[in-house]
Design a protein around this motif. Structure first.
Motif, mmCIF file in Angstrom:
data_model
loop_
_atom_site.group_PDB
_atom_site.id
_atom_site.type_symbol
_atom_site.label_atom_id
_atom_site.label_comp_id
_atom_site.label_asym_id
_atom_site.label_seq_id
_atom_site.Cartn_x
_atom_site.Cartn_y
_atom_site.Cartn_z
ATOM 1 N N GLU A 214 0.837 -1.199 0.000
ATOM 2 C CA GLU A 214 0.000 0.000 0.000
ATOM 3 C C GLU A 214 0.872 1.250 0.000
ATOM 4 N N PRO A 215 1.426 1.604 -1.156
ATOM 5 C CA PRO A 215 2.318 2.774 -1.225
ATOM 6 C C PRO A 215 1.551 4.088 -1.081
ATOM 7 N N GLU A 216 2.127 4.972 -0.307
ATOM 8 C CA GLU A 216 1.579 6.315 -0.116
ATOM 9 C C GLU A 216 2.740 7.287 0.027
ATOM 10 N N ASN A 217 2.411 8.580 0.072
ATOM 11 C CA ASN A 217 3.424 9.591 0.319
ATOM 12 C C ASN A 217 3.702 9.663 1.821
ATOM 13 N N HIS A 218 5.002 9.666 2.195
ATOM 14 C CA HIS A 218 5.349 9.684 3.613
ATOM 15 C C HIS A 218 6.494 10.650 3.878
ATOM 16 N N ASN A 219 6.494 11.224 5.069
ATOM 17 C CA ASN A 219 7.637 11.983 5.564
ATOM 18 C C ASN A 219 8.612 10.971 6.152
ATOM 19 N N LEU A 220 9.757 10.821 5.528
ATOM 20 C CA LEU A 220 10.712 9.793 5.928
ATOM 21 C C LEU A 220 11.164 9.973 7.377
ATOM 22 N N LEU A 221 11.308 11.219 7.810
ATOM 23 C CA LEU A 221 11.798 11.480 9.155
ATOM 24 C C LEU A 221 10.858 10.919 10.222
ATOM 25 N N GLU A 222 9.563 10.955 9.960
ATOM 26 C CA GLU A 222 8.604 10.425 10.929
ATOM 27 C C GLU A 222 8.775 8.919 11.110
ATOM 28 N N ILE A 223 8.971 8.199 10.001
ATOM 29 C CA ILE A 223 9.183 6.750 10.091
ATOM 30 C C ILE A 223 10.508 6.462 10.773
ATOM 31 N N LEU A 224 11.536 7.230 10.424
ATOM 32 C CA LEU A 224 12.865 7.029 10.992
ATOM 33 C C LEU A 224 12.860 7.244 12.506
ATOM 34 N N CYS A 225 12.189 8.303 12.955
ATOM 35 C CA CYS A 225 12.120 8.585 14.394
ATOM 36 C C CYS A 225 11.470 7.423 15.146
ATOM 37 N N ASP A 226 10.451 6.846 14.555
ATOM 38 C CA ASP A 226 9.762 5.716 15.170
ATOM 39 C C ASP A 226 10.694 4.513 15.285
ATOM 40 N N VAL A 227 11.470 4.251 14.222
ATOM 41 C CA VAL A 227 12.412 3.130 14.233
ATOM 42 C C VAL A 227 13.500 3.367 15.276
ATOM 43 N N VAL A 228 14.080 4.574 15.278
ATOM 44 C CA VAL A 228 15.166 4.887 16.213
ATOM 45 C C VAL A 228 14.689 4.759 17.652
ATOM 46 N N ARG A 229 13.492 5.216 17.907
ATOM 47 C CA ARG A 229 12.939 5.146 19.263
ATOM 48 C C ARG A 229 12.868 3.688 19.749
ATOM 49 N N LYS A 230 12.537 2.777 18.832
ATOM 50 C CA LYS A 230 12.411 1.361 19.207
ATOM 51 C C LYS A 230 13.755 0.642 19.260
ATOM 52 N N GLN A 231 14.794 1.223 18.643
ATOM 53 C CA GLN A 231 16.117 0.589 18.626
ATOM 54 C C GLN A 231 17.092 1.242 19.601
ATOM 55 N N GLU A 232 16.705 2.372 20.137
ATOM 56 C CA GLU A 232 17.632 3.163 20.945
ATOM 57 C C GLU A 232 18.106 2.419 22.189
ATOM 58 N N HIS A 233 17.220 1.698 22.838
ATOM 59 C CA HIS A 233 17.616 1.019 24.070
ATOM 60 C C HIS A 233 18.634 -0.082 23.794
ATOM 61 N N ILE A 234 18.557 -0.689 22.600
ATOM 62 C CA ILE A 234 19.533 -1.726 22.234
ATOM 63 C C ILE A 234 20.898 -1.086 22.017
ATOM 64 N N TYR A 253 7.732 7.936 -1.568
ATOM 65 C CA TYR A 253 6.513 7.224 -1.959
ATOM 66 C C TYR A 253 6.779 5.737 -1.811
ATOM 67 N N GLY A 254 6.065 5.107 -0.860
ATOM 68 C CA GLY A 254 6.271 3.680 -0.646
ATOM 69 C C GLY A 254 5.346 3.152 0.422
ATOM 70 N N ASP A 255 5.490 1.876 0.707
ATOM 71 C CA ASP A 255 4.681 1.229 1.731
ATOM 72 C C ASP A 255 5.316 1.483 3.099
ATOM 73 N N LYS A 256 4.566 2.086 4.002
ATOM 74 C CA LYS A 256 5.103 2.505 5.300
ATOM 75 C C LYS A 256 5.637 1.326 6.098
ATOM 76 N N ASN A 257 4.889 0.240 6.158
ATOM 77 C CA ASN A 257 5.316 -0.913 6.944
ATOM 78 C C ASN A 257 6.610 -1.515 6.405
ATOM 79 N N MET A 258 6.726 -1.567 5.081
ATOM 80 C CA MET A 258 7.938 -2.107 4.479
ATOM 81 C C MET A 258 9.133 -1.200 4.749
ATOM 82 N N ILE A 259 8.933 0.111 4.636
ATOM 83 C CA ILE A 259 10.020 1.054 4.908
ATOM 84 C C ILE A 259 10.480 0.919 6.353
ATOM 85 N N PHE A 260 9.516 0.756 7.271
ATOM 86 C CA PHE A 260 9.842 0.576 8.687
ATOM 87 C C PHE A 260 10.711 -0.666 8.873
#
Length: 367
Positions: A214-234, A253-260
């Motif tokens: 399900e590709p859509e337009n996304h702000n890459l920084l928002e996805i990145l912040c979410d990933v970093v937040r979940k990996q930071e403790h490691i 432009y892409g699938d949010k879950n896949m980019i994550f």
């Protein structure tokens, strides 16, 4: 339509009439192929022992050993049974044609044949043979891959069970620090095993097409912040600085879950192969029609001969991290699948012993 990498297909012509061989050779010259010649069935069998052809054009009526018997011998041999055989014969009776197919031939062309028709049939069966070879290689590679993955899973669960058994049988003799260390090992092994299972399931679903795209337009920084937040403790557990450097907003432009998943796997790998007190930098670059994302570490680096294997399901690379973290090699295979699905590219730049940059691109938003 090669019979192996970078080779021309080999067609074996078996006929006791030199004129027929000449005509067939002239016709087949239109193909980019190698020709082998045999004047009877026994010569054909001897030739196949030396050079395995991709297709055999087999005359039926020949001295010493006729076409039917030759075909029967070929099909009864495990090494030659999958070579497609096209019978060439002046016999047009239905029973002769049926017998040819019963012996395992893929086609039957009657003489005198029409050149264009014969070429079309040869092309079709060469293409089918190539497809069959590729499918066979895929099945073999995936069976090997799943065998290795199952070995990893058995090993991981074996480790967990051993640690539990040690605690159960020696609890009264172990100090709190020793028990805490064993529990920590159980936790780390369990997490790595769960990561393996999640990646394996995602990859399997991607192969069957059951993952929604399900590709859509996304702000890459928002996805990145979410990933970093979940990996930071490691990263913090290894005292690794996890930073990102993206000044301007980058939209993709892409699938949010896949980019994550792509970002999570690449960052998790970087943490795994970076030494304590190290640094990981995530940066982005606008390439005009696409965006490039880079994850750079100052960790162990990767040997050049290993890099080309990391994105392939056919060759599994399993290594341990800087603190003996388990690596199963599936994460980057999944990244490759997902980047490709999102019409991007992925690559690795690395200096062994100094560090690695894993990068990938994604298209920019559609206007």
């Amino acid at each position: 339509m090669p019979n192996s990498d970078n080779q021309k297909p080999i067609i074996l012509i078996v006929d006791d009439v030199p004129k027929n061989i000449q005509v067939l050779g002239t016709l087949l010259a239109k193909f980019d192929c190698e020709l082998a010649i045999a004047m009877n069935g026994q010569q054909a069998l001897d030739t196949v022992e030396k050079v395995k052809p991709d297709l055999i054009l087999l005359d039926v009526m020949m001295p010493i050993l006729d076409g039917h018997e030759t075909c029967r011998i070929l099909k009864s041999n495990e090494k030659t049974k999958d070579i497609p055989v096209i019978f060439l014969s002046a016999k047009t009776e239905t029973e002769d044609i049926v017998k040819g197919f019963e012996l395992g031939a893929v086609d039957y062309v009657t003489k005198p044949f029409i050149g264009s028709e014969l070429l079309a049939r040869v092309k079709t069966h060469l293409t089918l043979k190539t497809t069959q070879n590729l499918l066979g290689q895929e099945v073999t590679s995936k069976n090997k891959f799943f065998s290795i993955i199952s070995h990893d899973l058995r090993g991981a669960f074996g480790i967990i069970m051993n640690f539990v058994q040690i605690i159960q049988e020696n609890e009264q003799f172990l100090s709190k620090e020793e028990i805490d260390e064993l529990l920590n090992d159980i936790g780390n092994t369990s997490k790595n095993t769960l990561d393996l299972l999640e990646n394996l399931l995602r990859w399997a679903r991607s192969q069957t097409g059951s993952i929604k795209f399900e590709p859509e337009n996304h702000n890459l920084l928002e996805i990145l912040c979410d990933v970093v937040r979940k990996q930071e403790h490691i990263a913090q557990a290894k005292s690794i600085a996890l930073e990102y450097e993206i000044d301007a907003p980058l939209h993709v432009y892409g699938d949010k879950n896949m980019i994550f998943v792509i970002l999570r796997n690449i960052i998790a790998n970087a943490i795994k192969f970076t030494h304590a007190e190290g640094k990981i930098l995530i940066s982005g670059e606008d390439l005009g029609d696409s965006v490039k994302i880079m994850v750079t570490d100052n960790g162990t680096g990767i040997k050049p001969e290993v890099i080309e294997k990391l994105f392939s399901i056919h060759t599994k690379v399993s290594t341990h991290g800087t603190e003996q973290e388990q690596g199963n090699g599936l994460g980057l295979v999944l990244c490759h699948e997902f980047v490709k699905r999102n019409k991007g590219k992925i690559g690795i730049d690395s200096v062994y012993g100094e560090g690695t940059t894993v990068w990938f691109t994604l298209p920019k938003p559609q206007q």
